[in-house]
Write a protein that holds these residues in place. Structure first.
Motif, PDB file in Angstrom:
ATOM      1  N   GLY A  74       0.791  -1.214   0.000  1.00  0.00           N
ATOM      2  CA  GLY A  74       0.000   0.000   0.000  1.00  0.00           C
ATOM      3  C   GLY A  74       0.827   1.269   0.000  1.00  0.00           C
ATOM      4  O   GLY A  74       0.554   2.214  -0.749  1.00  0.00           O
ATOM      5  N   ASN A  75       1.867   1.323   0.835  1.00  0.00           N
ATOM      6  CA  ASN A  75       2.700   2.533   0.901  1.00  0.00           C
ATOM      7  C   ASN A  75       3.436   2.784  -0.404  1.00  0.00           C
ATOM      8  O   ASN A  75       3.534   3.930  -0.868  1.00  0.00           O
ATOM      9  N   ALA A  76       3.945   1.711  -1.026  1.00  0.00           N
ATOM     10  CA  ALA A  76       4.664   1.872  -2.297  1.00  0.00           C
ATOM     11  C   ALA A  76       3.713   2.323  -3.398  1.00  0.00           C
ATOM     12  O   ALA A  76       4.070   3.167  -4.237  1.00  0.00           O
ATOM     13  N   VAL A  77       2.492   1.785  -3.417  1.00  0.00           N
ATOM     14  CA  VAL A  77       1.520   2.203  -4.432  1.00  0.00           C
ATOM     15  C   VAL A  77       1.158   3.671  -4.241  1.00  0.00           C
ATOM     16  O   VAL A  77       1.079   4.433  -5.210  1.00  0.00           O
ATOM     17  N   MET A  78       0.954   4.087  -3.004  1.00  0.00           N
ATOM     18  CA  MET A  78       0.615   5.489  -2.748  1.00  0.00           C
ATOM     19  C   MET A  78       1.731   6.420  -3.214  1.00  0.00           C
ATOM     20  O   MET A  78       1.470   7.495  -3.770  1.00  0.00           O
ATOM     21  N   LYS A  79       2.953   6.029  -3.005  1.00  0.00           N
ATOM     22  CA  LYS A  79       4.081   6.849  -3.460  1.00  0.00           C
ATOM     23  C   LYS A  79       4.060   7.012  -4.967  1.00  0.00           C
ATOM     24  O   LYS A  79       4.349   8.096  -5.499  1.00  0.00           O
ATOM     25  N   ASN A  80       3.693   5.969  -5.691  1.00  0.00           N
ATOM     26  CA  ASN A  80       3.658   6.039  -7.155  1.00  0.00           C
ATOM     27  C   ASN A  80       2.422   6.767  -7.680  1.00  0.00           C
ATOM     28  O   ASN A  80       2.345   7.061  -8.874  1.00  0.00           O
ATOM     29  N   LEU A  81       1.449   7.015  -6.813  1.00  0.00           N
ATOM     30  CA  LEU A  81       0.275   7.781  -7.225  1.00  0.00           C
ATOM     31  C   LEU A  81       0.510   9.293  -7.135  1.00  0.00           C
ATOM     32  O   LEU A  81      -0.333  10.074  -7.587  1.00  0.00           O
ATOM     33  N   GLN A  82       1.618   9.688  -6.555  1.00  0.00           N
ATOM     34  CA  GLN A  82       1.926  11.096  -6.392  1.00  0.00           C
ATOM     35  C   GLN A  82       2.826  11.579  -7.528  1.00  0.00           C
ATOM     36  O   GLN A  82       3.768  10.896  -7.927  1.00  0.00           O
ATOM     37  N   ALA A  83       2.533  12.773  -8.018  1.00  0.00           N
ATOM     38  CA  ALA A  83       3.348  13.343  -9.097  1.00  0.00           C
ATOM     39  C   ALA A  83       4.717  13.744  -8.562  1.00  0.00           C
ATOM     40  O   ALA A  83       4.838  14.202  -7.424  1.00  0.00           O
ATOM     41  N   PRO A  84       5.767  13.574  -9.357  1.00  0.00           N
ATOM     42  CA  PRO A  84       7.107  13.965  -8.899  1.00  0.00           C
ATOM     43  C   PRO A  84       7.216  15.485  -8.773  1.00  0.00           C
ATOM     44  O   PRO A  84       6.603  16.232  -9.545  1.00  0.00           O
ATOM     45  N   ILE A  85       8.001  15.948  -7.825  1.00  0.00           N
ATOM     46  CA  ILE A  85       8.204  17.375  -7.619  1.00  0.00           C
ATOM     47  C   ILE A  85       9.700  17.656  -7.462  1.00  0.00           C
ATOM     48  O   ILE A  85      10.482  16.748  -7.155  1.00  0.00           O
ATOM     49  N   ASP A  86      10.077  18.910  -7.671  1.00  0.00           N
ATOM     50  CA  ASP A  86      11.476  19.301  -7.494  1.00  0.00           C
ATOM     51  C   ASP A  86      11.668  19.906  -6.110  1.00  0.00           C
ATOM     52  O   ASP A  86      10.756  19.857  -5.265  1.00  0.00           O
ATOM     53  N   SER A  87      12.836  20.496  -5.888  1.00  0.00           N
ATOM     54  CA  SER A  87      13.154  21.039  -4.574  1.00  0.00           C
ATOM     55  C   SER A  87      12.259  22.201  -4.169  1.00  0.00           C
ATOM     56  O   SER A  87      12.152  22.522  -2.983  1.00  0.00           O
ATOM     57  N   SER A  88      11.632  22.831  -5.126  1.00  0.00           N
ATOM     58  CA  SER A  88      10.727  23.945  -4.817  1.00  0.00           C
ATOM     59  C   SER A  88       9.259  23.517  -4.822  1.00  0.00           C
ATOM     60  O   SER A  88       8.369  24.353  -4.926  1.00  0.00           O
ATOM     61  N   ASN A  89       9.025  22.212  -4.737  1.00  0.00           N
ATOM     62  CA  ASN A  89       7.669  21.634  -4.698  1.00  0.00           C
ATOM     63  C   ASN A  89       6.875  21.909  -5.974  1.00  0.00           C
ATOM     64  O   ASN A  89       5.650  21.957  -5.953  1.00  0.00           O
ATOM     65  N   THR A  90       7.575  22.039  -7.070  1.00  0.00           N
ATOM     66  CA  THR A  90       6.918  22.217  -8.364  1.00  0.00           C
ATOM     67  C   THR A  90       6.760  20.858  -9.035  1.00  0.00           C
ATOM     68  O   THR A  90       7.718  20.068  -9.092  1.00  0.00           O
ATOM     69  N   ILE A  91       5.569  20.560  -9.524  1.00  0.00           N
ATOM     70  CA  ILE A  91       5.320  19.283 -10.191  1.00  0.00           C
ATOM     71  C   ILE A  91       6.104  19.222 -11.486  1.00  0.00           C
ATOM     72  O   ILE A  91       6.052  20.143 -12.318  1.00  0.00           O
ATOM     73  N   THR A  92       6.834  18.137 -11.676  1.00  0.00           N
ATOM     74  CA  THR A  92       7.713  18.008 -12.846  1.00  0.00           C
ATOM     75  C   THR A  92       7.267  16.928 -13.826  1.00  0.00           C
ATOM     76  O   THR A  92       7.936  16.710 -14.833  1.00  0.00           O
ATOM     77  N   GLY A  93       6.178  16.256 -13.566  1.00  0.00           N
ATOM     78  CA  GLY A  93       5.731  15.201 -14.473  1.00  0.00           C
ATOM     79  C   GLY A  93       4.467  14.530 -13.965  1.00  0.00           C
ATOM     80  O   GLY A  93       3.834  14.984 -13.005  1.00  0.00           O
ATOM     81  N   GLN A  94       4.112  13.436 -14.619  1.00  0.00           N
ATOM     82  CA  GLN A  94       2.913  12.694 -14.257  1.00  0.00           C
ATOM     83  C   GLN A  94       3.248  11.596 -13.236  1.00  0.00           C
ATOM     84  O   GLN A  94       4.379  11.104 -13.175  1.00  0.00           O
ATOM     85  N   PRO A  95       2.288  11.204 -12.430  1.00  0.00           N
ATOM     86  CA  PRO A  95       2.524  10.092 -11.494  1.00  0.00           C
ATOM     87  C   PRO A  95       2.852   8.805 -12.249  1.00  0.00           C
ATOM     88  O   PRO A  95       2.430   8.610 -13.397  1.00  0.00           O
ATOM     89  N   ALA A  96       3.588   7.930 -11.604  1.00  0.00           N
ATOM     90  CA  ALA A  96       3.918   6.644 -12.221  1.00  0.00           C
ATOM     91  C   ALA A  96       2.690   5.753 -12.342  1.00  0.00           C
ATOM     92  O   ALA A  96       2.582   4.957 -13.272  1.00  0.00           O
ATOM     93  N   TYR A  97       1.766   5.875 -11.408  1.00  0.00           N
ATOM     94  CA  TYR A  97       0.532   5.094 -11.423  1.00  0.00           C
ATOM     95  C   TYR A  97      -0.652   6.030 -11.639  1.00  0.00           C
ATOM     96  O   TYR A  97      -0.678   7.158 -11.130  1.00  0.00           O
ATOM     97  N   THR A  98      -1.661   5.540 -12.378  1.00  0.00           N
ATOM     98  CA  THR A  98      -2.870   6.320 -12.635  1.00  0.00           C
ATOM     99  C   THR A  98      -4.009   5.803 -11.773  1.00  0.00           C
ATOM    100  O   THR A  98      -4.315   4.603 -11.769  1.00  0.00           O
ATOM    101  N   LEU A  99      -4.626   6.725 -11.048  1.00  0.00           N
ATOM    102  CA  LEU A  99      -5.800   6.422 -10.233  1.00  0.00           C
ATOM    103  C   LEU A  99      -7.039   6.923 -10.967  1.00  0.00           C
ATOM    104  O   LEU A  99      -7.127   8.104 -11.302  1.00  0.00           O
ATOM    105  N   THR A 100      -7.993   6.042 -11.225  1.00  0.00           N
ATOM    106  CA  THR A 100      -9.227   6.416 -11.918  1.00  0.00           C
ATOM    107  C   THR A 100     -10.414   6.026 -11.040  1.00  0.00           C
ATOM    108  O   THR A 100     -10.485   4.895 -10.542  1.00  0.00           O
TER     109      THR A 100
END
Length: 321
Positions: free
Chosen positions: A261-287
């Motif tokens: 569960g914890n690993a899946v939740m981590k992959n549901l979050q979009a990656p961010i940089d050091s300034s908390n700016t989203i840099t891409g799409q999440p590895a997993y898609t939640l629908t």
């Protein structure tokens, strides 16, 4: 010539006639005739004879009683050889159950089996679809699995949006669960009256990774916020300003085998940089999808093209500037 004294009884008196052998009596008469004056041979007292009789009876009873047989223990090597087939069979059963996630060591399972099973709180898992790409319990249009375009204004039709969502496990001994907040909006005009059971079909949730379905379930019940008052028809009215929403829970047992569960939740979050700016799409898609007749009725009432009774939303970041 001396007299023969009578034998003593238990109380010191006469008890019974003496049982002197012929040889003893002849010897006594001979000695008496010779004037030896020897006393007659004494018999044991009645008490002594009684004790002797009891001892003899007990000895004879013990001799006649069969001795209890002690169970014969087989040598350790023989017992071990006899247990090997049963131990091997038990090991095969345990390994098979562990591989199917039917049991776990020291706590609740981290995922469910690779088959559809009923969930304790309601709903059915999509375990029989594990690894399938593009699977959705409610068939979705192709655009529904893509990032939504940037909003340019107030939507004209009914909408579904994701509020907060996350994964939590209260203790090592309790199963974890994903909690997903759903927000409804009627659109530009009118109001949306959604049934409390979401069309009687509940919500469908799918989590997909690069290699196909990671987990999901359908028929999940919704828990409405306190502000979502039910009317006489057991429906919740969603006004133009939005308002009440619903919450859907996806137990960890709805994940495919081998997923945590914890690993899946981590992959549901979009990656961010050091300034908390989203840099891409999440590895997993939640629908998340819901289907209710009121959705199609509202679309028709505001003059929108027929879009069916389905609403869906995902966690992908909107495209465009």
């Amino acid at each position: 010539m001396s007299a023969v004294p009578p034998p003593e009884g238990p109380d010191g008196g006469a008890d019974e006639q003496p049982s002197i052998s012929d040889e003893q009596w002849a010897a006594f008469l001979r000695e008496a005739a010779e004037g030896d004056g020897a006393a007659a041979p004494k018999e044991p007292s009645a008490r002594a004879r009684m004790v002797e009789r009891r001892l003899r009876d007990r000895f004879e009873a013990e001799q006649a009683e069969p001795k209890a047989r002690k169970p014969k223990r087989r040598p350790f090597g023989e017992r071990a050889r006899a247990a090997i087939p049963w131990t091997a069979a038990a090991a095969v059963v345990l390994v098979g159950a562990y591989q199917q996630n039917l049991l776990s060591w020291g706590g609740p399972p981290a995922s469910g089996p690779a088959k559809a099973v009923a969930l304790p709180g309601g709903g059915v898992t999509d375990g029989d679809q594990c690894g399938v790409k593009g699977y959705h319990h409610f068939p979705l249009p192709a655009a529904a699995s893509s990032p939504a375009p940037k909003s340019t204004g107030v939507p004209t039709g009914p909408q579904l949006a994701l509020g907060s969502y996350g994964y939590a496990q209260l203790s090592p001994r309790t199963p974890g669960r994903f909690t997903i907040e759903l927000l409804f909006a009627p659109g530009l005009k009118g109001s949306l009256k959604v049934s409390r059971t979401l069309g009687g079909e509940g919500a469908a949730v799918e989590i997909e990774g690069p290699h196909g379905l990671v987990g999901g379930a359908h028929g999940l019940p919704a828990t409405w916020t306190p502000a979502a008052k039910a009317d006489a028809e057991d429906k919740t009215r969603i006004e133009l300003n939005g308002g009440p929403g619903a919450e859907v829970s996806l137990p960890v047992q709805a994940l495919c085998p081998g997923y945590d569960g914890n690993a899946v939740m981590k992959n549901l979050q979009a990656p961010i940089d050091s300034s908390n700016t989203i840099t891409g799409q999440p590895a997993y898609t939640l629908t998340v999808s819901v289907r209710d007749p009121a959705i199609g009725e509202l679309r028709t009432s505001v003059g929108l093209p027929a879009g069916g009774n389905l609403l869906s939303v995902n966690n992908l970041e909107p495209d465009g500037p």
